[in-house]
Structures are given as structure tokens and as C-alpha cells.
Design a protein around this motif. Structure first.
Motif, short mmCIF file in Angstrom:
data_model
loop_
_atom_site.label_atom_id
_atom_site.label_comp_id
_atom_site.label_asym_id
_atom_site.label_seq_id
_atom_site.Cartn_x
_atom_site.Cartn_y
_atom_site.Cartn_z
N ARG A 54 0.84 -1.19 0.00
CA ARG A 54 0.00 0.00 0.00
C ARG A 54 0.88 1.24 0.00
O ARG A 54 1.96 1.23 0.59
N PRO A 55 0.46 2.34 -0.63
CA PRO A 55 -0.77 2.49 -1.41
C PRO A 55 -0.62 1.85 -2.80
O PRO A 55 0.47 1.89 -3.39
N PHE A 56 -1.70 1.29 -3.29
CA PHE A 56 -1.66 0.58 -4.56
C PHE A 56 -1.68 1.56 -5.74
O PHE A 56 -2.38 2.58 -5.69
N ASN A 57 -0.95 1.21 -6.78
CA ASN A 57 -0.96 2.02 -7.99
C ASN A 57 -2.29 1.88 -8.71
O ASN A 57 -2.95 0.84 -8.64
N SER A 58 -2.66 2.90 -9.43
CA SER A 58 -3.95 2.90 -10.13
C SER A 58 -3.99 1.93 -11.31
O SER A 58 -5.07 1.61 -11.80
N ASP A 59 -2.82 1.48 -11.77
CA ASP A 59 -2.81 0.60 -12.95
C ASP A 59 -2.85 -0.89 -12.58
O ASP A 59 -2.79 -1.74 -13.47
N ILE A 60 -2.96 -1.21 -11.29
CA ILE A 60 -2.91 -2.62 -10.88
C ILE A 60 -4.06 -3.42 -11.45
O ILE A 60 -3.87 -4.48 -12.07
N VAL B 230 -8.34 -1.06 4.82
CA VAL B 230 -7.43 -0.57 5.87
C VAL B 230 -7.35 0.96 5.86
O VAL B 230 -7.14 1.59 6.91
N ASP B 231 -7.54 1.56 4.69
CA ASP B 231 -7.43 3.02 4.58
C ASP B 231 -8.45 3.74 5.46
O ASP B 231 -8.28 4.92 5.77
N PHE B 232 -9.52 3.06 5.85
CA PHE B 232 -10.50 3.69 6.76
C PHE B 232 -9.83 4.01 8.09
O PHE B 232 -10.01 5.10 8.65
N PHE B 233 -9.06 3.06 8.62
CA PHE B 233 -8.40 3.27 9.91
C PHE B 233 -7.07 4.00 9.74
O PHE B 233 -6.69 4.79 10.61
N LYS C 248 -6.07 6.09 7.12
CA LYS C 248 -6.10 7.43 6.53
C LYS C 248 -7.42 8.17 6.76
O LYS C 248 -7.56 9.32 6.34
N GLY C 249 -8.39 7.48 7.37
CA GLY C 249 -9.68 8.12 7.57
C GLY C 249 -10.51 8.24 6.31
O GLY C 249 -11.40 9.10 6.23
N VAL C 250 -10.23 7.40 5.31
CA VAL C 250 -11.01 7.43 4.06
C VAL C 250 -12.43 6.95 4.35
O VAL C 250 -12.61 5.90 4.98
N PRO C 251 -13.46 7.69 3.93
CA PRO C 251 -14.84 7.27 4.20
C PRO C 251 -15.15 5.90 3.60
O PRO C 251 -14.64 5.56 2.53
N LEU C 252 -15.97 5.14 4.30
CA LEU C 252 -16.31 3.80 3.81
C LEU C 252 -17.06 3.84 2.49
O LEU C 252 -16.97 2.91 1.68
N SER C 253 -17.79 4.92 2.23
CA SER C 253 -18.48 5.05 0.95
C SER C 253 -17.49 5.11 -0.21
O SER C 253 -17.72 4.53 -1.28
#
Length: 365
Positions: free
Chosen positions: A84-90, A127-130, A132-137
Motif C-alpha cells: 500500500r498504497p496501490f498504484n492505479s494501474d494494478i 485498511v485506509d479507513f483506519f 487514513k480516515g477514508v470514508p467507507l463510501s
């Protein structure tokens, strides 16, 4: 004569393949593995990858099983290399690989390697929710993109959500204390996913996660509130009664008392005739009681704000807190003493009793 399993020509009486065909096939396996690695490293395009794969299959006698074996190894290496963080081309890269290999998805995934890759990506976004605080939506959009290319069953997705929750619980409880912001994150996560910490599936009941859930319930009780999310329990509750926690796989034992009459006799026997004896003397005896702990069953222990309930296929027991005259906690269970004419020991085994002891201190008995 036997035929070569690669070229189909005669291979002699005692051989199943030509030596040169065997060597060519081995080179083909190595070359195909190298080609797939080049694709995932980005040194060859999807179009060139597909063309080279098609061009080299027949000359090197590569079967579908050979392609699957090579792909299985390379996909596993690729999954292990992801960070992580994953590249957009994966995901486009994975989609292009699956499309160009030309093997059915189920066959390519026969060893579960694509599932492992999918779970790593899926959990990584969650995992980014915890982290980085990325919203679950927003996370849901990313995970849906993953499963559109690498399908996961409902059970596999639930497992991923629980795994992330357990990792967060371990991290939050490392210092032995749950901060208010950490509690809010846990509650937001579980509420959005419909997860009840006080009624977790048995396989996900880790110590850290259970302690967090119990700590939240106890905080609510201290503030005079009951759990916000209602639980489905296998017992009938009163109108003002709320379930606080459910323990699974609990053994209930209850004291059982047996009585027997024991004693001795003395005197003499006289034979009167065949089959008839007359005995003189005296007999003195007294009743003796023996007790042992009898297993009632294995089932669920439901903790509410008013009662303890034990429910299993063969028994259902209700113990009101108002009827308790004593409670003895153990490292692996709890012994309760009820107010009754002939009190019997009752033990529940298979859990840490600290939560129930705290509940009894908080509820208004």
C-alpha cells in the motif's frame, strides 16, 4: 512403439518422449514464466504479451496446465510484492493478464491464487479507513472495482472486513486503553457494515476485539445507556430488557446431589428348610449425600441488563440478577449462587468473567 507425449512422433519402445522435446518443453516453461514476469513488471505491453504467449504455446508444447502452473507462480509472486498504497494501474494490468492468458477464470484460480490476490487488494483498501480516515463510501467504490475483476464470495468479503477490524483492535488495545476517537472509528465501521461486536461469529472473537466491544458496552452502561444496536438472541426478553453480550460455546454445569442409605447389620442366620432362612439381629443405617457437577449442555450465554440466560438444544435457564446472593469469578468462567430453598452450585465455563463482573457493578439490580 510409444509416441512422444510432446510431438506425437514415435519415441521408441522404452520412452515416452524425445530428449530434445523434453528439453524444449522445459525451455518453454522457463520462457513463459519469464514472459509473465515481464508483463507484471511493466516491461511488455498487454498486446505484446498476448501475442508472444500465443506464438510460443505450440512450438514449446505448452498445455493449458503448463500455462496455469506458470501463471499460478507469477501471480503469487505479484501478490506478495504488492504494498500500500496501490498504484492505479494494478487492476487494469490484472484484467489484461487474465484476458490474454486465455484460460477460464476458475481454472486459473484452481489453487486460490487469484482469491489471495483479490483479498490482499480488498483488505488493503479497507485498511485506509483506519489508516487514513477514508470514508467507507469511497472505500466501497475501490473494493467494488476489485471484485469486478477478481470476484470474491460474500463469505470471503466478510472475512476481509473482520480481518481488518481485528488488526485495528490489536493496534488500539496495544496500550490497554481505548481512546474516544478510536471508539468512534470502531463504532462507525461496525455500524456501516452491520457488525455487532457483542455477538460476533465464533471464528472472529479475538481477545482484543471482544475487549473493545465489552469496553464500549460498559462505557454506555456508565452513562445510563444501553447498546445502540439490538441483538438477536434465542431467548424471550422483557419489555425493558436489552441484551448486552452473547458468549458462544459455553458449558453449563450444575450441582447434583444423590442420596443413599448405608449401614451394617449383625446377628445370625438359621436355615429352617430348603430355600428358607431366618435371621436374628439388628440393622442400623443412615442416609449419605453425595454431590457432583453435572453437565447441562453446551450453548450460548446471553448477558442482559437484568438477567443471565443460558440456552442450548436441551435446556434454557434464566437467572435474574435480583436472585443472586453470590458470584465467584474464575479464569475460565463464573460460578453463581442463587437465592433458593435448596441452593445448588451453578457454573458457566468457557469465557473470561471480568465483563460480567463489571456489568453487575453497573446495572441497577
Amino acid at each position: 512403439m510409444a509416441k512422444c507425449k510432446y510431438c506425437g512422433e514415435s519415441a521408441g519402445f522404452f520412452s515416452r518422449s524425445h530428449k530434445e522435446c523434453e528439453e524444449k518443453h522445459t525451455r518453454g516453461i522457463d520462457g513463459m514464466t519469464h514472459l509473465m514476469r515481464r508483463y507484471f513488471s511493466g516491461t511488455i505491453s498487454a498486446i505484446d504479451f498476448g501475442a508472444k504467449l500465443s506464438r510460443n504455446r505450440d512450438p514449446y508444447f505448452l498445455s493449458e496446465d503448463d500455462i496455469v502452473t506458470c501463471a499460478d507462480n507469477v501471480i503469487g509472486e505479484f501478490a506478495d510484492s504488492l504494498r500500500r498504497p496501490f498504484n492505479s494501474d494494478i487492476l487494469p494490468k490484472i484484467k489484461g493478464f487474465i484476458s490474454n492468458v486465455g484460460v477460464p477464470y476458475a481454472t486459473l484460480n484452481k489453487n486460490g491464487t487469484l482469491d489471495r490476490l483479490s483479498l490482499k487488494l480488498f483488505q488493503g483498501y479497507v485498511v485506509d479507513f483506519f489508516a487514513k480516515g477514508v470514508p467507507l463510501s469511497q472505500i466501497s467504490i475501490s473494493t467494488d472495482s476489485v471484485t469486478s475483476v477478481l470476484p470474491l464470495s460474500r463469505q470471503q468479503r466478510d472475512e476481509a472486513y473482520y480481518n481488518v477490524l481485528n488488526k485495528a483492535a490489536d493496534k488500539f488495545m496495544a496500550d490497554g486503553w481505548l481512546a474516544d476517537n478510536e471508539q468512534r472509528m470502531i463504532e462507525s465501521y461496525t455500524s456501516s457494515l452491520g457488525i455487532a461486536l457483542n455477538c460476533l461469529p465464533l471464528q472472529y472473537q479475538t481477545e482484543s476485539l471482544s475487549r473493545i466491544g465489552q469496553a464500549i458496552v460498559l462505557k454506555d452502561l456508565q452513562q445510563g445507556a444501553l447498546p445502540k444496536k439490538p441483538l438477536t438472541v434465542p431467548v424471550m426478553l422483557a419489555r425493558d430488557e436489552a441484551p448486552l453480550w452473547v458468549y458462544d460455546n459455553i458449558t453449563m454445569l450444575q450441582e447434583k446431589i444423590t442420596r443413599e442409605y448405608v449401614g451394617g447389620s449383625r446377628g445370625m442366620s438359621y436355615r429352617i428348610c430348603k430355600g428358607l432362612t431366618y435371621r436374628t439381629g439388628s440393622f442400623k443405617g443412615h442416609p449419605v449425600e453425595r454431590s457432583f457437577m453435572e453437565t447441562i449442555g453446551i450453548g450460548q450465554l446471553v448477558i442482559t441488563n437484568k438477567n443471565l440466560f443460558f440456552h442450548c438444544p436441551t435446556a434454557s435457564v434464566k437467572i435474574p440478577y435480583k436472585k443472586l446472593v453470590g458470584v465467584t469469578p474464575y479464569s475460565d468462567g463464573l460460578e453463581v449462587h442463587k437465592e433458593e430453598a435448596k441452593p445448588k452450585r451453578t457454573v458457566f465455563q468457557g469465557f473470561d468473567a471480568w465483563f460480567i463482573m463489571n456489568v453487575l457493578n453497573q446495572v441497577n439490580i
